[in-house]
Every structure is written in structure tokens, then in C-alpha cells.
Design a protein around this motif. Structure first.
Motif, mmCIF file in Angstrom:
data_model
loop_
_atom_site.group_PDB
_atom_site.id
_atom_site.type_symbol
_atom_site.label_atom_id
_atom_site.label_comp_id
_atom_site.label_asym_id
_atom_site.label_seq_id
_atom_site.Cartn_x
_atom_site.Cartn_y
_atom_site.Cartn_z
ATOM 1 N N LEU A 151 0.824 -1.208 0.000
ATOM 2 C CA LEU A 151 0.000 0.000 0.000
ATOM 3 C C LEU A 151 0.857 1.257 0.000
ATOM 4 N N ARG A 152 1.905 1.290 0.826
ATOM 5 C CA ARG A 152 2.765 2.466 0.901
ATOM 6 C C ARG A 152 3.512 2.704 -0.407
ATOM 7 N N ILE A 154 -0.770 4.450 -1.955
ATOM 8 C CA ILE A 154 -0.921 5.730 -1.262
ATOM 9 C C ILE A 154 -0.206 6.827 -2.047
ATOM 10 N N SER A 195 5.451 8.103 1.570
ATOM 11 C CA SER A 195 5.177 7.132 2.633
ATOM 12 C C SER A 195 6.171 5.992 2.495
ATOM 13 N N THR A 206 6.935 10.243 -3.926
ATOM 14 C CA THR A 206 5.919 9.192 -3.948
ATOM 15 C C THR A 206 6.526 7.861 -4.386
#
Length: 361
Positions: A21-22, A26, A30, A207
Motif C-alpha cells: 500500500l505504501r 498511497i 510514505s 511518492t
């Protein structure tokens, strides 16, 4: 023992889900400890080999596969870890031994279905594992176009800068070439474009931090060195021409060192949040004069002498020099004037200004 196996399996599965997810989902900076460890492990042997290769071109060839390979190894690492995590859960929920648990988990995770245990206690785990494999692989497939779109967007401006600053680029060379072809009035457009470029790189490279390690298609180009050259050109313009319009130049400088600071944050690099404008910089005055001489040779107009401009230039450069030098060292960027040392000593050739071939008179 079963409880411990179940807890260990749950920690592994949930931890890998968090990493996926990170990294892929997302849309904000992160960091994932798992991906950072994988990238370091992949990078280390290539860097050790590159440190023993003479010449910038040889180093670039060795380091070029590192970032793409780390993306692939990360996917494999996620799947292997999920396999182990689900195997631990299978073993905790049944009397399966290690081999049988791995076979059951692998059959479900990769949706092969050849090892169905037909146990009610395993159905829920099998269903979760069967959903996990395609989801992770599908997210990775969707992730690659976004990654390479950001890479191509970054490299377009870097390639365009080659005409304006040579390869590798250098701040004084930008001003020298613009003066040579009498385009100094269009410098505002250059700085405006690089303000947007800095914002885009700041967003995409925080990101997707693996982009920081992606190298340019040519060994003599590098995104970080290009940014440093534009920032140096902006600082020189402000220092030597205080009467010229300053808004776009200041914004480009600000965007540039904000970009470097955000990249430093994602990589855990410390820096001074509010450096002293009168503080020392690593670029010495003699190298500064060499750059000024290049500008003067091509007729760049200067409202100030080098002695008068040096304090202002130093006051701007102190905001970004240390971060640019540190990042250039870490990614082993192509050596260029005014860009600091590298991991191994390499010759630095300043780009030469093209000969003026316009007809005389």
C-alpha cells in the motif's frame, strides 16, 4: 506453538500488505522499510563493482540496471514473504507440516488450485491467499506505467537542457550560451519551466523514491546535475544582474531547493533548515572565477564585478549546495563542474561553448 505461528504469519502478511500500500497505492510520501531494505541489498553489489570501474561511462553502465532490477526484486520479495506468511497461518490453523503448508499456501496464492486441503479451517486462509497474489501483481503492473511516465517527463527537460548547457550541464554555460545566441530575454521561460519541473520531480520522486536511482538514457546526462546547473544559473543571474526582473528566477531557485529538501527527507538526509547566507560553501572563489570567465567570453552582460557578486551568489548557493553534493555522491551522478566529489576520483571536463558560426557583418 500454533498461536506463535499464527501471530508470526499475521505479522508477515499484514506487514507486506502495508508495504504494498505504501509503495503502490498511497499517493503521498510514505516510506516502506521492506522496499528500502530490498533496494539497498540490490544496490550494494552493483555499487561495489562500479567503484572499481574506471571512467564515468563504465560506472553508468554498471549502475543503470539497479533501479529497474530493484522494482522486480521487490515484487518477488513481496510474493515470497506472503507465501511464507500464509504458510505460517496454514500451519497454525491445521496440522500441516512445513512442506505441506508451503504447498497449500503457494497453490492458493498463485491461484493454481492443485493442493486444496478440503479443510473448513483452511478455506478462509486459502481464499485470502488466492485474492492476494493477483492483487499484488495487478497493482505492480499498474504501477509501472506511472513510474515510467514520471521518468520520461523528467528526462524530457533534462534532454532539452543539453543544447542550452552542454553535457554534463553547468550553470555558467547556460548563461554563456544564451548570451552567445542573444536569447537572454528568454531566460525567464527557462526558469519558469524548471520551476514546474522541480515541483513535478518533488511529487513523483517522493511518492516513488526508486525514481531517484533511475539513471538518464545517456551516461553524460543526469537529472540532479541538470537541476543544479539551472539553480546555479539562476543564482548567477541574481548575483550579477540585480536590475533584471527577479520573480521567476527566485521562484525557480526556491522550487529547486525545496525539491532537494523533500528528496533528502525521504532518504533520511539531515540538513540545515535555515542556513546562514554568509556561511561557507564548498565551491571556492577560484572555481567561481573560472565560471565567470566562461560567461564573459561569450559576452554575458554583468552589472557587478565578480567581487561584488560573490557574496550574493554564495548566499543563494548555501541553500542547496550541500544537499546537491550529497545526493550526487549517493547516486554517483555524472561528474560535472561545480557538483562536488564522487565516490571515486574522476576527471571533470567542462562543456565547451559551441563556436559562433553566424556570418560577420
Amino acid at each position: 506453538m500454533r498461536v506463535l505461528l499464527g501471530l508470526a504469519g499475521a505479522v508477515v502478511v499484514l506487514g507486506i500488505f502495508s508495504s504494498v500500500l505504501r509503495t503502490l497505492v498511497i499517493p503521498r510520501p510514505s516510506s516502506s522499510g521492506f522496499t528500502q531494505v530490498v533496494q539497498r541489498l540490490v544496490h550494494r553489489p552493483f555499487q561495489l563493482l562500479a567503484d572499481r570501474v574506471p571512467g564515468a561511462a563504465g560506472k553508468d553502465r554498471v549502475l543503470a540496471p539497479v533501479a529497474p532490477l530493484s522494482v522486480v526484486i521487490t515484487l518477488i520479495g513481496w510474493l515470497v514473504s506472503l507465501l511464507l506468511g500464509y504458510a505460517l497461518l496454514e500451519a497454525a490453523a491445521s496440522a500441516l507440516g512445513p512442506r505441506e503448508a508451503l504447498v497449500e499456501a503457494g497453490s492458493s496464492l498463485f491461484t493454481l488450485g492443485f493442493a486444496s486441503g478440503n479443510r473448513v479451517t483452511l478455506n478462509a486462509i486459502d481464499f485470502c491467499a488466492a485474492a492476494t497474489g493477483p492483487i499484488v501483481i495487478g497493482l505492480q503492473i499498474g504501477y509501472l506505467p506511472a513510474l515510467y511516465a514520471a521518468y520520461q517527463s523528467r528526462e524530457t527537460e533534462v534532454t532539452l537542457l543539453q543544447v542550452r548547457a552542454g553535457s554534463p550541464p553547468w550553470g555558467p554555460e547556460i548563461l554563456a550560451r544564451y548570451a552567445q545566441v542573444e536569447l537572454l530575454d528568454s531566460l525567464t521561460d527557462l526558469f519558469r519551466n524548471w520551476e514546474r519541473w522541480s515541483a513535478a520531480v518533488s511529487e513523483s520522486h517522493t511518492t516513488y523514491p526508486v525514481l531517484i536511482q533511475f539513471r538518464s538514457p545517456r551516461a553524460d546526462r543526469n537529472w540532479l546535475i541538470a537541476l543544479l546547473a539551472v539553480m546555479d544559473a539562476a543564482a548567477l543571474r541574481l548575483a550579477f544582474n540585480p536590475a533584471m526582473p527577479r520573480a521567476e528566477i527566485r521562484l525557480a531557485l526556491r522550487a529547486g531547493f525545496v525539491c532537494l529538501r523533500q528528496l533528502a527527507d525521504i532518504r533520511g538526509i539531515t540538513y540545515d533548515q535555515d542556513p546562514d547566507p554568509d556561511g561557507p560553501i564548498r565551491l571556492d572563489y577560484a572555481d567561481f572565477l573560472n565560471g565567470v570567465q566562461r560567461m564573459r567570453e561569450q559576452g554575458y552582460p554583468m552589472e557587478r564585478t565578480p567581487e561584488q557578486a560573490w557574496p550574493d551568489f554564495r548566499g543563494w548557493r548555501v541553500n542547496y549546495e550541500s544537499l546537491a553534493y550529497r545526493l550526487a555522491h549517493d547516486i554517483d551522478a555524472v561528474p560535472a563542474p561545480w557538483s562536488g566529489p564522487r565516490r571515486t576520483a574522476l576527471a571533470i571536463d567542462a562543456p565547451r561553448t559551441p563556436m559562433d558560426r553566424r556570418p560577420k557583418g
